[in-house]
Each structure stands twice: as structure tokens, then as C-alpha cells.
Design an enzyme around this catalytic site. Structure first.
Site, mmCIF file in Angstrom:
data_model
loop_
_atom_site.group_PDB
_atom_site.id
_atom_site.type_symbol
_atom_site.label_atom_id
_atom_site.label_comp_id
_atom_site.label_asym_id
_atom_site.label_seq_id
_atom_site.Cartn_x
_atom_site.Cartn_y
_atom_site.Cartn_z
ATOM 1 N N GLU A 228 0.694 -1.107 0.120
ATOM 2 C CA GLU A 228 0.178 -0.140 0.020
ATOM 3 C C GLU A 228 0.710 1.269 0.053
ATOM 4 O OE1 GLU A 228 -2.030 -2.961 2.931
ATOM 5 O OE2 GLU A 228 -0.010 -2.503 2.192
ATOM 6 N N CYS B 121 -2.076 -3.296 7.337
ATOM 7 C CA CYS B 121 -1.577 -3.453 8.624
ATOM 8 C C CYS B 121 -2.193 -2.363 9.485
ATOM 9 C CB CYS B 121 -0.293 -3.639 9.039
ATOM 10 S SG CYS B 121 0.540 -2.416 8.011
ATOM 11 N N ALA C 202 14.173 -35.702 -5.095
ATOM 12 C CA ALA C 202 14.518 -35.855 -6.721
ATOM 13 C C ALA C 202 14.955 -37.413 -6.757
ATOM 14 C CB ALA C 202 15.676 -35.037 -7.172
ATOM 15 N N ALA D 78 25.369 -46.270 -4.728
ATOM 16 C CA ALA D 78 25.599 -46.949 -3.462
ATOM 17 C C ALA D 78 26.796 -46.320 -2.727
ATOM 18 C CB ALA D 78 25.898 -48.406 -3.791
ATOM 19 N N LEU E 277 23.120 -24.507 -1.228
ATOM 20 C CA LEU E 277 21.732 -24.243 -1.056
ATOM 21 C C LEU E 277 21.399 -22.767 -0.940
ATOM 22 C CD1 LEU E 277 21.190 -26.816 1.918
ATOM 23 C CD2 LEU E 277 20.866 -26.924 -0.513
ATOM 24 N N ARG F 8 20.527 -18.337 -6.509
ATOM 25 C CA ARG F 8 21.567 -17.657 -7.473
ATOM 26 C C ARG F 8 20.479 -17.124 -8.752
ATOM 27 N NH1 ARG F 8 23.281 -22.943 -6.358
ATOM 28 N NH2 ARG F 8 22.355 -23.713 -7.890
ATOM 29 N N LEU G 234 16.149 -38.304 6.952
ATOM 30 C CA LEU G 234 15.340 -36.910 7.437
ATOM 31 C C LEU G 234 13.989 -36.882 6.612
ATOM 32 C CD1 LEU G 234 14.902 -34.289 9.082
ATOM 33 C CD2 LEU G 234 16.418 -33.100 7.488
ATOM 34 N N GLY H 90 12.235 -39.155 5.206
ATOM 35 C CA GLY H 90 11.334 -40.279 5.768
ATOM 36 C C GLY H 90 10.704 -39.802 7.065
#
Length: 365
Positions: A57, A80, A159, A169, A209, A212, A298, A300
Site C-alpha cells: 500500500e 496493517c 529428486a 551406492a 543451498l 542464484r 530426514l 522419511g
């Protein structure tokens, strides 16, 4: 500016598109858009900027100047009523001489929660509430959840290959998905106020993490990439490598058990950080939307404890074989009726990969 159809829904839809731009940079504030209309013409618009800068606003009013007097304001969230990091938007609308305010949805923040509308109505401003409310609520799901149940909205990003594997493995996993899919993940990171990962992911992948700007592909990408998003690393047994790339970031928070040396200590449950306690703490720290980018254990645990609001799953057209690591470390299920069931809301192709968006079905008891 261009004429638009004289329809509350039309102007509110434009305000929602503005709010969409803000969702990548406004944390911890909710993403809000505002459109000012006078004599059936759009005269100014604005959206929330980074914390401490103008709300939607205020930015629209600054753009309109004196022309705001007598205009109708379309705002995606109740203005607000209080002075926080910035002055009250409700009072600013009154002072600008706005004649009518159309709001998509009320603010669940107890500091506001109808008080903003009361300020407007006491000043004699006509108000309308509920225009495109469902769309507005979807845009601020994290803000709503944090202020109603004191938890953030949690996304879990995973993923896998077509045969349900996430790494070889030996732990190697770069890269399962394509460049296009990894760029898509950037937007989910940018939507988030914080990111959570596990120490095993740091050991295996040493991720950064970060967000970009060159991969984000949205307006104001440079600003969005510069927003501080803490990364929380869950490390209940103090295994974090000292040379981990994430430790070079000042905003990285190492989370461990009570009595251990860490940036944040929380209770342990079965020798692992209490995930419920973690989410409560993240809400206290004003993180409305949180992205979990983590490994099978984590992930799971989050799913088995029903702590995930939205699952983002990328499926790559690749096969890894039986010895590769599976998507989830999940408690064994003995009965078909106990399966974790999902509701898929979106499926689309991202480059060569498929992105599935889903939520977990609440079973009736």
C-alpha cells in the site's frame, strides 16, 4: 496507465499478480499486492519489498502521490493497523484520502486480525472483504499457518530416478536431475524464508543451498537472491565436517541436541532432533515457509510424522539399479491400509524431467 474493466475481480487479480512478484523477496512479511484505481483507471500499483522497506500500500500510495485521494485501493491482504518495521498501511490509506478499500482476505496476525479494517471503517472508508479470497490465501499459506497454528508451511523437495533411487551406492548423486529442474528448485528456495537439511546430505554432497539470481528467472532476481535465508543443518551426533561449504555462510544454523555445542539446541527424540520442536522454533523465528532439502532419513522422518504440507518431487528419466540408494528411509508398512497416500495437484515436464506436486491425504479414523 491503461484502462481496465471496472470489476473488483479484475483489479484484484492484478494485485495478486503483483503479490506473486513479492513472494521471492518479502520474508518475513507476507507477499502483498496493491492496485489504486480512480475513475475506472489504474493510477498506481505496488507490492511488498524486502523487510524494512515499504509495504504494498505504501509503495502504491507513493507512486500515486496526490492523485490517490478519492481512489479505490485493491489489496490482497488486510492493511496493517500497527507500526512494525514500517508505519501502518491502514492509517496511510486514511491519510491519503482513499475512498474505498477492497481486501481479498483478513490478516490472521493477532496484532491485526480485523483491526486494519476497523481503522478504515472508523474513518468512513467503504470496505469490501473476500474478493478472490481463495487465491489470496494460497499465496500466503505460510503466513496463515504461522499465525494460526504456530508452525511454518513445510515443503519437502526430493529428486529420484524412474526406479526410485536418489544416489549411487557410494553416495554420489550429482546430478540426477537436469539443469532445467535445478533452476526450477531455485524458485522454491527463493519462496522460502529458511532451508533445512541434514548432516548426511552435507557429508555426501557439500551443498551451498543458495539462491542464484542468474538461475532464478523472475523479476527482481538480484534482490531476491540477496535476501537472507538461514540454512538449518540437523546434526544430532556432531558429525558436521568443519570444511563444509555451508559453514562459510554467516546465517547457517547448526542444530543439535540439548547439552551439545551448537548454534541451536533442541530436545532429542530417539537420538535425533525433535522435528516438532524444530518447526515451533522456526515459526518463532518468523519463518513462514520452509523448504526441506534433505536425504532419505530426514525426509522419511518428516513424512512419517506427518509434518510435510507439500511434496515437490522431481523424477529424472534415468535408472540406477537395485544397489542404489532409495528415495526414503521409511518405517516398514505391514498393511495396505497404512500406506501414506498423496493427492497430486500438479504434474508438469521441466526439461527432460517430471515435477510432481502433491500433498498427503489425511485418512479418516
Amino acid at each position: 496507465m491503461a484502462d481496465l474493466s471496472n470489476s473488483d475481480a479484475t483489479y484484484m487479480a492484478r494485485a495478486l499478480r503483483l503479490a506473486e512478484k513479492a513472494r521471492y523477496l518479502s520474508h518475513p512479511n507476507p507477499a502483498v499486492g496493491c492496485v489504486l484505481v480512480k475513475n475506472e483507471k489504474l493510477i498506481a500499483e505496488g507490492h511488498t519489498l524486502v523487510a524494512g522497506q515499504g509495504h504494498a500500500e505504501a509503495n502504491a500510495l507513493a507512486s500515486a502521490g496526490d492523485a490517490a485521494a478519492g481512489a479505490t485501493a485493491y489489496v490482497t491482504l488486510e492493511p496493517c493497523s500497527f507500526h512494525g518495521r514500517t508505519p501502518s498501511c491502514a492509517h496511510a490509506l486514511v491519510e491519503a484520502g482513499i475512498s474505498r478499500v477492497v481486501v481479498a482476505t483478513l490478516d490472521p496476525d493477532v496484532r491485526n486480525a480485523g483491526a486494519g479494517m476497523s481503522v478504515l471503517e472508523k474513518a468512513g472508508i467503504a470496505t469490501t472483504i473476500g474478493t478472490l479470497e481463495d487465491s489470496a490465501k494460497k499465496l500466503i499459506r505460510g503466513h496463515i499457518k504461522r499465525h494460526t497454528v504456530q508452525r511454518p508451511f513445510v515443503r519437502l523437495k526430493l529428486a529420484m530416478t524412474l526406479d526410485g533411487k536418489t544416489a549411487l551406492a557410494n553416495g554420489e548423486s550429482k546430478w540426477i536431475t537436469s539443469v532445467a529442474a535445478r533452476a526450477d528448485v531455485q524458485r522454491y528456495r527463493a519462496m522460502s524464508a529458511a532451508i533445512v537439511t541434514g548432516v548426511q546430505t552435507v557429508i555426501d554432497d557439500d551443498p551451498r543451498l543458495d539462491v542464484r539470481a542468474e538461475e532464478l528467472g523472475v523479476e527482481l532476481a538480484d534482490i531476491a537472491a540477496g535476501v537472507d535465508r538461514p540454512v538449518y543443518i540437523l546434526d544430532s551426533k556432531c558429525r558436521l565436517p568443519r570444511q563444509a561449504a555451508l559453514l562459510s555462510r554467516a546465517s547457517t544454523v547448526v542444530v543439535s541436541g540439548e547439552g551439545m555445542k551448537a548454534d541451536l539446541t533442541l530436545p532429542l527424540v530417539h537420538e535425533r532432533v525433535d522435528l516438532n520442536a524444530l518447526l515451533v522454533e522456526l515459526a518463532i523465528r518468523e519463518h513462514s515457509e520452509v523448504l526441506f532439502e534433505c536425504g532419505a532419513t530426514l525426509a522419511g522422518a518428516m513424512i512419517s510424522q506427518k509434518l510435510v504440507d507439500e511434496l515437490i518431487l522431481y523424477v529424472a528419466p534415468k535408472l540406477m539399479g537395485a544397489d542404489a540408494r532409495s528415495l526414503l528411509n521409511f518405517p516398514e508398512v505391514d498393511r495396505m491400509c497404512d500406506l501414506a497416500e498423496l493427492v497430486i495437484s500438479d504434474v508438469r515436464q521441466i526439461g527432460p524431467d517430471i515435477r510432481i506436486t502433491a500433498s498427503f491425504l489425511e485418512k479418516q479414523t
